[in-house]
Write an enzyme that holds these catalytic residues in place. Sequence first.
Site, short mmCIF file in Angstrom:
data_model
loop_
_atom_site.label_atom_id
_atom_site.label_comp_id
_atom_site.label_asym_id
_atom_site.label_seq_id
_atom_site.Cartn_x
_atom_site.Cartn_y
_atom_site.Cartn_z
NE ARG A 1 -12.27 0.18 -1.13
CZ ARG A 1 -11.21 -0.62 -1.29
NH1 ARG A 1 -11.39 -1.90 -1.52
NH2 ARG A 1 -9.99 -0.14 -1.26
CG ASP B 1 -5.94 -2.87 5.18
OD1 ASP B 1 -5.12 -2.16 4.58
OD2 ASP B 1 -7.16 -2.90 4.89
CG ASN C 1 -2.08 -1.06 0.97
OD1 ASN C 1 -2.18 -1.64 -0.12
ND2 ASN C 1 -2.85 -1.33 1.99
NE ARG D 1 -5.37 -7.67 -5.79
CZ ARG D 1 -6.35 -6.82 -6.09
NH1 ARG D 1 -7.59 -7.25 -6.15
NH2 ARG D 1 -6.10 -5.56 -6.30
CB CYS E 1 -13.68 -4.44 -4.19
SG CYS E 1 -13.49 -3.95 -2.49
#
Length: 420
Positions: free
Chosen positions: A123, A308, A23, A400, A118
């Site tokens: 979002r 997260d 990120n 990812r 998503c």
Amino acid sequence: MGAFVIKGGKPLSGTVSVSSSKNAILPIISACLLTTEECVLKQIPGLDDVSGMCELVSNLGANVEVNGRARKISISTPQLTGHTADYELVSKLRASFLVLGSLLARKGVAKVALPGGCPIGSRPVDLHLKGFEAMGAEITTGHGYVEARCPDGKLKGANIYLDFPSVGATENLLIGAVLAEGRTIIENAASEPEIVDLASMLTKMGARISGAGTDTIVIEGVEKVHGVEHTIMPDRIEAGTIMTAAALTGGDVTLTNVVPEHLKPVTAKLRESGVEVIEGVSEICVKSSGRPTAVDIKTHPFPGFPTDMQAQFSAYLCFAEGTSMIVETIFENRFMHVNELKRMGAQIRLDGRTAIIEGSEKLQGAQVRATDLRAGAALVIAGLAANGVTEVLDIHHIDRGYEFIENKFQRLGADIRRVQ
Ligand code: EPZ
């Protein structure tokens, strides 16, 4: 589609080096478009999202050289040959939307696909667009695209107040403000460490920024910025994920290449649940002798408990002694891991954005499916501690954002292997 096969019950022990932050690098790759000169990014993680972002900027005209062995990427953009980020890429990688700021700053025009939703939420990008309009961009949305144009080719400094401290909106507007005419003030800005890393690279490029890491960022626009060498910060979420796995399996693990300051909320909650966490200068040691005690979690923007890490901690608390309450305040649908954990015997009740978890001594291994990046990580953590074998399917979600996570856990003694 690959899967991880995990035989639970092995305590993790040893030392592991944490990879660099997904990120942090994604907005940093976009920021490289601001200059015609070479930007060299070091300590690059081998992640699908990084490859996707590199593909996007090269479609826009950047020369991208990836040196996998040296874990370095060189990006230089003598000229932008395009200003469109198409749906094909943006729908797969939401962070592609972060090129809006660099395209407007460099070219004064941009056409970027709306990222869409998503699994974890809708979002929206309204805060990004409101900010750029305040900076003088004329924005129209239609047919799934945002088209933005600066009447005289440049963004203008503006005072922007973000209704919510959005990480992406802060990053996009920060990048755009670097070459704007005049001063930009972003109030109620996000203060995540990834924003500080982006700002430190931009400053090395010649940008004039103050306040990154606080809720008010001031940017004095400059004519141009130059090339840079930048080492990406460690990934605090990967570190938190490994710390949680170590704690749950009754392990003794030292993590290197970490910034303990970035992990304060996770460290605090692990300690509250009975785990010993020793913080060094750039390492953290996690020692745990058994079952955690239940704690309550409420996610918040930094420096609060990171959203997260919510899925990973939910998995951890499924094994805790007592009842835990988890409140997810950032995203509207970030409990996709709950149904999968329940297939392993977890006792979880959902009520809107709140999960009530009755801890069990053990969960049973089962076949489960990763629905998104962090939910997948949560299922791996649960599998490492469950009785029997857990098979985590659709692990492309995990790839990812986690670089060879199975190798890291194997080196710590876990019985985990990747199968196609
Ligand atoms: C970044 O996403 C991260 N992604 C996310 O990590 C992380 O969960 C999130 O920040 C929050 O920390 C990257 O950095 C690539 P936001 P971002 O804008 O920027 C609302 C992961 O697992 N919002 O801070 O998209 C939004 O709906 C990923 O690594 C608006 O309403 O997050 C959400 O409820 C997942 N309007 C909240 O703000 C906007 O214009 C937080 O979003 C923008 C956001």
